[in-house]
Every structure is written in structure tokens, then in C-alpha cells.
Write a protein that holds these residues in place. Structure first.
Motif, PDB file in Angstrom:
ATOM      1  N   GLY A 183       0.623  -0.942  -0.129  1.00 55.07           N
ATOM      2  CA  GLY A 183      -0.119   0.099  -0.361  1.00 55.07           C
ATOM      3  C   GLY A 183       1.314   1.472   0.129  1.00 55.07           C
ATOM      4  N   LYS A 184       2.657   0.745  -0.010  1.00 59.76           N
ATOM      5  CA  LYS A 184       3.102   2.618  -0.187  1.00 59.76           C
ATOM      6  C   LYS A 184       3.485   2.314  -1.661  1.00 59.76           C
ATOM      7  CE  LYS A 184       3.971   2.312   4.593  1.00 59.76           C
ATOM      8  NZ  LYS A 184       5.302   2.237   5.804  1.00 59.76           N
ATOM      9  N   THR A 185       3.790   3.682  -1.634  1.00 58.65           N
ATOM     10  CA  THR A 185       4.449   4.595  -3.069  1.00 58.65           C
ATOM     11  C   THR A 185       5.786   4.480  -3.181  1.00 58.65           C
ATOM     12  OG1 THR A 185       2.248   4.174  -4.807  1.00 58.65           O
ATOM     13  CG2 THR A 185       3.969   4.772  -5.302  1.00 58.65           C
ATOM     14  N   VAL A 186       7.148   4.236  -4.068  1.00 56.18           N
ATOM     15  CA  VAL A 186       7.975   4.948  -3.783  1.00 56.18           C
ATOM     16  C   VAL A 186       8.271   5.818  -4.695  1.00 56.18           C
ATOM     17  CG1 VAL A 186      10.763   4.942  -3.725  1.00 56.18           C
ATOM     18  CG2 VAL A 186       9.727   3.841  -2.321  1.00 56.18           C
ATOM     19  N   ARG A 187       8.360   7.004  -5.811  1.00 50.94           N
ATOM     20  CA  ARG A 187       8.453   7.411  -6.201  1.00 50.94           C
ATOM     21  C   ARG A 187      10.190   8.455  -6.811  1.00 50.94           C
ATOM     22  NH1 ARG A 187       3.593   7.256  -9.580  1.00 50.94           N
ATOM     23  NH2 ARG A 187       1.659   6.776  -8.419  1.00 50.94           N
ATOM     24  N   GLU A 188      10.645   7.844  -7.718  1.00 53.71           N
ATOM     25  CA  GLU A 188      12.092   8.245  -7.359  1.00 53.71           C
ATOM     26  C   GLU A 188      12.259   9.111  -9.367  1.00 53.71           C
ATOM     27  OE1 GLU A 188      14.279   6.349  -3.949  1.00 53.71           O
ATOM     28  OE2 GLU A 188      15.300   6.220  -5.680  1.00 53.71           O
ATOM     29  N   ASN A 189      13.460  10.222  -8.608  1.00 56.15           N
ATOM     30  CA  ASN A 189      13.574  10.730 -10.788  1.00 56.15           C
ATOM     31  C   ASN A 189      15.289  11.064 -10.317  1.00 56.15           C
ATOM     32  OD1 ASN A 189      10.624  10.442 -11.414  1.00 56.15           O
ATOM     33  ND2 ASN A 189      10.038  12.467 -10.232  1.00 56.15           N
ATOM     34  N   ARG A 190      15.720  11.007 -11.063  1.00 56.41           N
ATOM     35  CA  ARG A 190      17.477  11.647 -11.653  1.00 56.41           C
ATOM     36  C   ARG A 190      17.315  11.449 -12.614  1.00 56.41           C
ATOM     37  NH1 ARG A 190      20.867   9.293  -7.246  1.00 56.41           N
ATOM     38  NH2 ARG A 190      19.472   9.895  -6.056  1.00 56.41           N
ATOM     39  N   THR A 191      18.627  13.305 -13.203  1.00 53.42           N
ATOM     40  CA  THR A 191      18.554  13.790 -14.027  1.00 53.42           C
ATOM     41  C   THR A 191      19.722  13.033 -14.270  1.00 53.42           C
ATOM     42  OG1 THR A 191      17.240  14.980 -14.256  1.00 53.42           O
ATOM     43  CG2 THR A 191      18.919  14.397 -15.834  1.00 53.42           C
ATOM     44  N   PHE A 192      20.744  11.969 -15.784  1.00 51.84           N
ATOM     45  CA  PHE A 192      21.976  12.095 -15.645  1.00 51.84           C
ATOM     46  C   PHE A 192      22.567  13.074 -17.402  1.00 51.84           C
ATOM     47  CE2 PHE A 192      20.507   8.812 -12.935  1.00 51.84           C
ATOM     48  CZ  PHE A 192      21.383   8.432 -12.225  1.00 51.84           C
ATOM     49  N   ARG A 193      23.663  12.915 -17.729  1.00 51.65           N
ATOM     50  CA  ARG A 193      23.878  13.433 -19.018  1.00 51.65           C
ATOM     51  C   ARG A 193      24.001  12.502 -19.597  1.00 51.65           C
ATOM     52  NH1 ARG A 193      26.508  19.248 -18.287  1.00 51.65           N
ATOM     53  NH2 ARG A 193      25.447  20.514 -16.956  1.00 51.65           N
ATOM     54  N   ASP A 194      24.524  10.959 -19.558  1.00 57.74           N
ATOM     55  CA  ASP A 194      25.160  10.196 -19.693  1.00 57.74           C
ATOM     56  C   ASP A 194      24.064   8.830 -20.128  1.00 57.74           C
ATOM     57  OD1 ASP A 194      27.620   8.466 -20.844  1.00 57.74           O
ATOM     58  OD2 ASP A 194      27.013   6.577 -19.584  1.00 57.74           O
ATOM     59  N   HIS A 195      23.681   8.437 -21.001  1.00 55.30           N
ATOM     60  CA  HIS A 195      22.745   7.775 -21.405  1.00 55.30           C
ATOM     61  C   HIS A 195      23.369   6.202 -20.249  1.00 55.30           C
ATOM     62  CE1 HIS A 195      19.852   4.609 -22.344  1.00 55.30           C
ATOM     63  NE2 HIS A 195      18.829   5.666 -23.119  1.00 55.30           N
ATOM     64  N   LYS A 196      24.494   6.101 -20.580  1.00 54.16           N
ATOM     65  CA  LYS A 196      24.638   4.332 -19.942  1.00 54.16           C
ATOM     66  C   LYS A 196      25.064   5.068 -18.422  1.00 54.16           C
ATOM     67  CE  LYS A 196      28.727   2.733 -23.757  1.00 54.16           C
ATOM     68  NZ  LYS A 196      29.797   2.751 -23.718  1.00 54.16           N
ATOM     69  N   ALA A 197      25.028   6.246 -17.166  1.00 51.24           N
ATOM     70  CA  ALA A 197      25.077   6.155 -15.998  1.00 51.24           C
ATOM     71  C   ALA A 197      23.935   6.256 -15.767  1.00 51.24           C
ATOM     72  CB  ALA A 197      25.781   7.424 -15.827  1.00 51.24           C
ATOM     73  N   ALA A 198      22.539   6.566 -16.859  1.00 51.02           N
ATOM     74  CA  ALA A 198      21.375   6.725 -16.385  1.00 51.02           C
ATOM     75  C   ALA A 198      21.058   5.217 -16.335  1.00 51.02           C
ATOM     76  CB  ALA A 198      20.492   7.684 -17.525  1.00 51.02           C
ATOM     77  N   LYS A 199      21.611   4.476 -17.158  1.00 51.57           N
ATOM     78  CA  LYS A 199      21.169   2.456 -17.411  1.00 51.57           C
ATOM     79  C   LYS A 199      21.325   1.907 -15.821  1.00 51.57           C
ATOM     80  CE  LYS A 199      21.048   0.603 -21.464  1.00 51.57           C
ATOM     81  NZ  LYS A 199      21.215  -0.195 -22.159  1.00 51.57           N
ATOM     82  N   ALA A 200      22.635   2.417 -15.650  1.00 49.99           N
ATOM     83  CA  ALA A 200      22.977   2.037 -14.248  1.00 49.99           C
ATOM     84  C   ALA A 200      22.559   1.626 -13.421  1.00 49.99           C
ATOM     85  CB  ALA A 200      24.661   2.328 -14.690  1.00 49.99           C
ATOM     86  N   TRP A 201      21.967   3.546 -13.417  1.00 45.62           N
ATOM     87  CA  TRP A 201      21.268   3.528 -12.034  1.00 45.62           C
ATOM     88  C   TRP A 201      20.204   2.978 -11.535  1.00 45.62           C
ATOM     89  CZ3 TRP A 201      16.753   6.567 -10.975  1.00 45.62           C
ATOM     90  CH2 TRP A 201      17.035   6.789  -9.181  1.00 45.62           C
ATOM     91  N   LEU A 202      19.560   3.256 -12.912  1.00 50.59           N
ATOM     92  CA  LEU A 202      18.023   2.902 -12.598  1.00 50.59           C
ATOM     93  C   LEU A 202      18.411   0.902 -12.965  1.00 50.59           C
ATOM     94  CD1 LEU A 202      15.363   3.404 -13.718  1.00 50.59           C
ATOM     95  CD2 LEU A 202      15.861   2.827 -16.011  1.00 50.59           C
ATOM     96  N   ARG A 203      18.822   0.918 -13.168  1.00 45.36           N
ATOM     97  CA  ARG A 203      18.863  -1.181 -12.358  1.00 45.36           C
ATOM     98  C   ARG A 203      19.502  -1.244 -11.415  1.00 45.36           C
ATOM     99  NH1 ARG A 203      22.133  -1.291 -17.899  1.00 45.36           N
ATOM    100  NH2 ARG A 203      23.636  -1.482 -16.408  1.00 45.36           N
ATOM    101  N   GLN A 204      20.437  -0.410 -10.617  1.00 45.53           N
ATOM    102  CA  GLN A 204      20.903  -0.934  -8.763  1.00 45.53           C
ATOM    103  C   GLN A 204      19.758  -0.153  -8.609  1.00 45.53           C
ATOM    104  OE1 GLN A 204      24.566   1.711  -8.494  1.00 45.53           O
ATOM    105  NE2 GLN A 204      24.477   1.312  -6.413  1.00 45.53           N
ATOM    106  N   ARG A 205      19.926   1.506  -8.758  1.00 46.78           N
ATOM    107  CA  ARG A 205      17.935   0.989  -8.182  1.00 46.78           C
ATOM    108  C   ARG A 205      17.023   0.519  -7.512  1.00 46.78           C
ATOM    109  NH1 ARG A 205      17.501   3.192  -2.889  1.00 46.78           N
ATOM    110  NH2 ARG A 205      15.380   4.642  -2.590  1.00 46.78           N
ATOM    111  N   GLU A 206      16.836   0.081  -8.531  1.00 47.37           N
ATOM    112  CA  GLU A 206      15.547  -0.600  -8.426  1.00 47.37           C
ATOM    113  C   GLU A 206      16.550  -2.115  -7.774  1.00 47.37           C
ATOM    114  OE1 GLU A 206      12.488  -0.672 -12.653  1.00 47.37           O
ATOM    115  OE2 GLU A 206      14.920  -0.902 -12.902  1.00 47.37           O
ATOM    116  N   ALA A 207      17.063  -2.784  -8.001  1.00 49.83           N
ATOM    117  CA  ALA A 207      17.753  -3.941  -7.520  1.00 49.83           C
ATOM    118  C   ALA A 207      17.666  -2.972  -5.713  1.00 49.83           C
ATOM    119  CB  ALA A 207      19.007  -4.358  -8.338  1.00 49.83           C
TER     120      ALA A 207
END
Length: 366
Positions: free
Chosen positions: A26-50
Motif C-alpha cells: 500500500g505504499k509507493t516510492v517515486r524517484e527521479n534522477r537526471t543524468f547527462r550520460d545514457h549509460k550512467a542513467a541505465k546503470a543507476w536505474l538498474r541498481q536503484r530498482e535492485a
């Protein structure tokens, strides 16, 4: 599943907005983060979801608790004026890492070890070495050391200690190697001739000949050179040699307010006196920025194909030269500002037993 949205920045280059929405109990987590590098964005997304799959991390994200990012922010707010640019940049990078979103109370040694192994995702360095990672941990340890005592943020210093122990045993971190690079006379001749010709073509550019010579003979760091005021200079008198007050001198314990009188060798004092007509009644002896000086030095080395020479190596040169010329430890320390032989020794690479600059055409004289 998280998403990455590509946006266009004001300079026309792309940025990548990572968005995560996760629900549980019943709880929701919403997070946003901006990157200048697409690889760094993908890496953070995978790591944070894990990480959000871990109940501890999910709990920290849904509660109003103090995070490591909060602790770093408060540290920068209260002590930002007392730390150097490098430390501030390292802490800012850590704030972009996923560990910054964790609750202070939930961060264990395993989280710090994981951070150390993934710091490359936010530093821009593809493969940071053990000494670089060690520097980041050292700066982070400053937060762990005071957060609980000063602000009641539940960061555990033992977790940092345990993580450091493990990483050192695994050789994932290490102290930086002692640097022994010193410029040769030929390299200095070429650099100074280059800067002299440049000044003749662009008279209003920074007088790099004087700046390089002052750095080598005074042993002053680049930032210190740009901060010295005319009011901080005292010429040679019957009671003391020429000297300057170095304000906020770099010191592990305290930078702000650490003002130290440092003796000027005769060559360095001669350069100061030569600067007076150029700067007139201005406040600073060398009214130039570290960015301008650093860029000019780096560019010259590249054009002249001088390999692996840093501006800071001029400080090594200056200290070592004084020892080679026969100065004793206390006297050298009066010039360099070092308070212990252990720290001064790092700069003393002796290669001869006389004055390297005897008879040198660029050597200033009073």
C-alpha cells in the motif's frame, strides 16, 4: 519498471531523466534522477530498482527519515567553506549515488562496500583506481565521524571502519603512490620560452613566466598563489627574510583560519617585487584564477609534448631544491609551511647535492 526519458538541455545536448515508481504494501516510492550520460542513467536505474527490492531500502524511501544525502548536504552547508574543492566535488558525486538515498540507520558496511565498487557510475571515471576510491571513502568517512555526535543522524562509524578494513584486505582501496615527478631544466626552459613568447603576443594574458618561477622557488600551491595579497607580503628586513602570509593554508585538521607566515627564498621575493609594476595598487600579487593558470600550464605541456608534468610538481621541485642546496629541515619547513617531517618528506626527492639552478638564465635575483 523504471523508464528513461530523453530531454534536450539549453545547450542542445541531451539529458536523461530516470523515473521509478514502485508499490508495496500500500505504499509507493517515486524517484527521479537526471543524468547527462545514457549509460550512467541505465546503470543507476538498474541498481536503484535492485535496491528497492530490498525491504530496508524500500522502507527508507517511504519514510521521513534522515538519509546519507541529508547528512552530506548538512555537512556541506556547515563546513563547506572549510573544505577544498576536491572534497566538495567528491561529496557531491556521492550524493548522486544511490547510497545517498538510503536511511542513515540502515547503512551497513556491506552497503559501503557496494558503494565503493560502483562509484564509477557517478564519477565519470570508467575505471577508478584503488587510490581514487580510497579518496572518496576518506571524504565520506568525515560524514560518518560527526553525523551522530553533531546532528543525531544515526550513521554508524564502525560500519565505515569495517568496510574500509574489508576493501583494504581485498586491495580494492589503497593510498596513492608517492609522486616523484620533477621538471628537468630543459623542460622548464621550453615552458618559460613558450610563455615568454605568448606574453609578447598577448600582453594582457597571465604572466605565466613569473607564476611558474614563483611556484618553483616559493614552493606555494596554485590556490595559495592566487590568494596572496600585497598586504600579506613583507620584504626582507634586518629582523626577518622576505615572507608572505598564506591564508587558509591546506591542513587536514582545519583550513579556514589556518594562516601561516612562510619565508620567501630570495628568488621568490624578487619575483614578487617584479610583479608590483604590473599589478599597480591591486589587491592581489597574482590576480588570476586557478582555472586560467592550470589551463595555460596544461595546454603548454601538451603543445610542447612534455609528458606527465603537473603544476603541483613545481612545489615538489621547490622543496627538493632547497634540500639539495643544503637547507636544513626547519628552514625548509619555514618556506613550505609543513608542520612535520612526515608530511615534508613526501615532497623531498633529492637527486643531487648542489643547487640545480646555479647559473640558470631564468633564475631571478634581488
Amino acid at each position: 519498471m523504471g523508464t528513461i526519458v530523453t530531454r534536450t538541455r539549453g545547450d542542445g545536448k541531451p539529458s536523461y531523466l530516470c523515473q521509478i515508481a514502485r508499490k508495496s504494501d500500500g505504499k509507493t516510492v517515486r524517484e527521479n534522477r537526471t543524468f547527462r550520460d545514457h549509460k550512467a542513467a541505465k546503470a543507476w536505474l538498474r541498481q536503484r530498482e535492485a535496491e528497492l527490492d530490498n525491504p530496508k531500502a524500500f522502507k527508507a524511501a517511504t519514510q521521513e527519515v534522515k538519509t546519507l544525502g541529508d547528512a552530506i548536504g548538512r555537512y556541506l552547508e556547515e563546513y563547506g567553506g572549510e573544505i577544498g574543492k576536491t572534497k566538495a566535488a567528491c561529496l557531491a558525486a556521492i550524493q548522486r549515488h544511490s547510497i545517498a538515498g538510503m536511511s542513515c540507520a540502515d547503512i551497513g558496511s556491506d552497503d559501503i562496500v557496494s558503494f565503493a565498487r560502483t562509484i564509477h557510475t557517478v564519477t565519470g571515471l570508467a575505471n577508478p583506481g584503488p587510490s581514487t576510491i580510497n579518496n572518496y571513502l576518506s571524504h565520506l568517512a568525515s560524514i560518518f565521524a560527526i553525523a551522530k555526535k553533531a546532528w543525531a543522524y544515526p550513521l554508524d562509524p564502525e560500519a565505515m571502519s569495517d568496510a574500509t578494513f574489508v576493501l583494504r584486505k581485498q586491495r580494492a582501496i589503497a593510498k596513492s603512490d608517492k609522486r616523484e615527478r620533477r621538471p628537468t631544466l630543459d623542460e622548464l626552459d621550453r615552458l618559460l620560452a613558450f610563455f615568454q613568447e605568448r606574453l609578447e603576443r598577448a600582453p594582457h594574458s597571465a604572466p605565466m613566466v613569473e607564476i611558474v618561477l614563483f611556484a618553483a622557488f616559493s614552493t606555494r600551491r596554485m590556490e595559495e598563489i592566487t590568494r596572496i595579497r600585497w598586504a600579506d607580503f613583507e620584504a626582507t628586513t634586518a629582523n626577518h627574510a622576505g615572507r608572505v602570509m598564506v591564508r587558509d593554508m591546506k591542513n587536514p585538521g582545519a583550513k579556514r583560519g589556518n594562516d601561516v607566515w612562510c619565508e620567501l627564498p630570495p628568488e621568490a621575493e624578487a619575483i614578487v617585487l617584479r610583479m608590483k609594476p604590473a599589478t599597480g595598487v591591486g589587491e592581489y600579487i597574482f590576480p588570476y584564477t586557478t582555472d586560467a593558470i592550470g589551463a595555460a600550464f596544461t595546454r603548454a605541456c601538451k603543445l610542447l609534448e612534455i609528458q606527465d608534468l603537473h603544476f603541483h610538481d613545481l612545489r615538489h621541485e621547490g622543496v627538493s631544491r632547497l634540500f639539495e642546496a643544503g637547507w636544513n629541515i626547519p628552514h625548509v619547513a619555514l618556506v613550505s609551511g609543513h608542520r612535520s617531517w612526515a608530511s615534508l618528506q613526501r615532497y623531498a626527492q633529492l637527486r643531487q647535492r648542489d643547487d640545480k639552478f646555479a647559473g640558470w638564465k631564468w633564475r631571478p635575483a634581488l
